[in-house]
Structures are given as C-alpha cells and as structure tokens.
Write an enzyme that holds these catalytic residues in place. Sequence first.
Site, PDB file in Angstrom:
ATOM      1  N   GLY A 199       3.440  -6.177   7.884  1.00  0.00           N
ATOM      2  CA  GLY A 199       2.882  -6.355   6.542  1.00  0.00           C
ATOM      3  C   GLY A 199       1.706  -7.328   6.539  1.00  0.00           C
ATOM      4  N   TYR A 233      10.764  -6.843  -9.065  1.00  0.00           N
ATOM      5  CA  TYR A 233      10.354  -7.687  -7.933  1.00  0.00           C
ATOM      6  C   TYR A 233      10.638  -9.163  -8.241  1.00  0.00           C
ATOM      7  CZ  TYR A 233       7.085  -9.974  -4.681  1.00  0.00           C
ATOM      8  OH  TYR A 233       6.511 -10.774  -3.736  1.00  0.00           O
TER       9      TYR A 233
HETATM   10  N1  SER Z   1       1.171 -10.656  -4.371  1.00  0.00           N
HETATM   11  C1  SER Z   1       2.461 -10.272  -4.855  1.00  0.00           C
HETATM   12  C2  SER Z   1       2.359  -9.100  -5.757  1.00  0.00           C
HETATM   13  O1  SER Z   1       1.322  -8.936  -6.354  1.00  0.00           O
HETATM   14  C3  SER Z   1       3.072 -11.420  -5.631  1.00  0.00           C
HETATM   15  O2  SER Z   1       4.081 -11.969  -4.878  1.00  0.00           O
HETATM   16  O3  SER Z   1       3.297  -8.389  -5.888  1.00  0.00           O
END
Ligand code: SER
Length: 315
Positions: A12, A139
Amino acid sequence: MAQRILILGAAGQIGTELTEFLHNQGNNVLATDIKDPNYVNFPTEYEIVDVLDRDKLQQVISKFKPEVVYHMAAILSATGEKIPLKAWEINMQGLINVLELAREYRFKLFWPSSIAIFGPTTPKDNTPQHTIVEPLTIYGISKYAGERLIDYYKHRYGLDIRSLRYPGLISWKALPGGGTTDYAVEIFYEAIKNHRYTCYLDPYRTLPMMYMDDAIRGTVQLMEAPRDSIKEASYNFSAISFSPQELADEIKKHIPDFEINYEPDERDQLAQQWPRSIDDSRAREDWNWKHEYDLPLLVTAMLENIARKLNKQLT
Ligand code: SER
C-alpha cells in the site's frame, strides 16, 4: 539494532515506503500483502498474506518470528463506503487476528488509526487528542473501535502496541487507494501530465495533511521511543493543513498555466466531517515529534520526484 520486522499490507501507500525505509536501516524485513509477487517490487523478501487468513498469518509469524509487526492492511474511507461490511471485516477481523497472534508471539505492534475517527460533532480546528468522537463513516468507526481494541489488548495482556492517527498522506512512490484525501496526490500527476485537474472536493475543503517522509520518520520514531514515554492509545499526528485551492496556488508557482476546476462528489461529504487541523502537542511532548515539510517544500518535492519518475519537464 537490527530487528526482524514483518509488514502486513506492505504494497500500500504507506507500506511500500515503510518497507524500504526499515530495510535501508539494516533490519531483516519481510514484506507481505495480497498482491501477486509478479506485480510487486520489494528490496526484501515478499510473501502473500491475507490478514483474514489466520492460519497463513500464524504460519508466517511462527516461521519468521518477528520482533516487530506493522499491520498496515486496511480498506480506506471512500472504498469503505462502497463496501461497508467488507471494510468492517477487513479492518476489524484483520486487526483481531493480528492482536490474537500478538498475545501468543509477544511481538511489538504498530497499527494505524486516522483523522477519520473524528466526526461532524468534533471541534474542527486544532482538534484535541481527547474530544468528541462520533464518526459517521464505516472506516472511521472501524478505526475508532480499533483504537479501543488495541488499548484493551495493551492493558489486558501487557502488550506493546503503538498507534498514530494519520492525516492525509502525500507521496510519490506508491499511489494511495480509495481514500478521501487521494486528490492531494492525483493533482500532482495531472498537473505534470495535462496541466489541469478536476478536483472532487470543494475548493475550500481544508484537511490535515503530511508528506510521506515525515510520516515514515514519525512512525519509526514512535516505535523506537522508550515504552514508558508512550501515554496515548493512538496519537494525534499532524504537520500542515491546506485546501485544494491553496494546494493549486502553490503548484501554479511551478507550473504557471496549471488550471483546476471543481466537481465535488460524495467524497466531499466525508471530508466535510473531518477536522481542518489537529492539535498533536501530546506527540510533540511525549516522544519529540516534529514535522519538517511545510506546503512549499512538499509541493517542490512532489513535483520534482514525479516529473523525474514520468520523465517530464515541469513547464
Ligand atoms: N487518507 C485516509 C482516507 O482518506 C484517511 O485516513 O481515507
């Protein structure tokens, strides 16, 4: 001192650079991800590991015997909203699998949290370490639940687990995937290739951001800090804040005919719920965190490195 380090989710955006950095420090690093070995390019050994496959995870850990594990495998915010139950499973069950193995094998663990834990009821400017936390994205919910879970395992089982709430991370080596803050990487590729970019966020949508070199240095610094200096389950971790318009203005200093236009989509709704800036004084006090890249430095580094990578001139 060289250590045996296992990286989960090594292919990643963060994992790619973390693997390279820890390898260059002289550690014995094993990179793992779900990608086919023919499509990855690591300076270290590589193995396929799906964090949901507990048996394979256990096999790899019992054989490699890592002293430290960085568990970077996750589904990010924008993708998460498309596949909420899958995102929950990967983010939570993946973490539980790793935590259970940490109990057994006693490795030190790093696990990333995010500014996405904060929600619309959180104060948006200089968001404190301890504040209202009511995330609305799957998330953000999985990251906050993860913070509570790692703290539980820390106290209940005496494990050494450390964590950062990353802001949007900006890098040129590996692309981000499925995040709300990805625009701040895409914009550089489009600026160099086409001198124009259509942004999916509102022009004034200010978000906390950080250059990847700072993020990697800070992460490793947190992991190397004395254990008794670590006071928070997951630290607010910050560098700079900017809006798409401020970023575009900075890019125009290098590419004067660069044009940006705006077509906000559902990702702007997610960004709207997040802080504009973060108070990370706990990290600065407890383990001496200090960022190096401000906006002009970040933009110069991104443009120069991506232009070189694409073999393009800036103007
Ligand atoms: N950069 C990530 C996102 O945009 C935030 O943790 O999901």
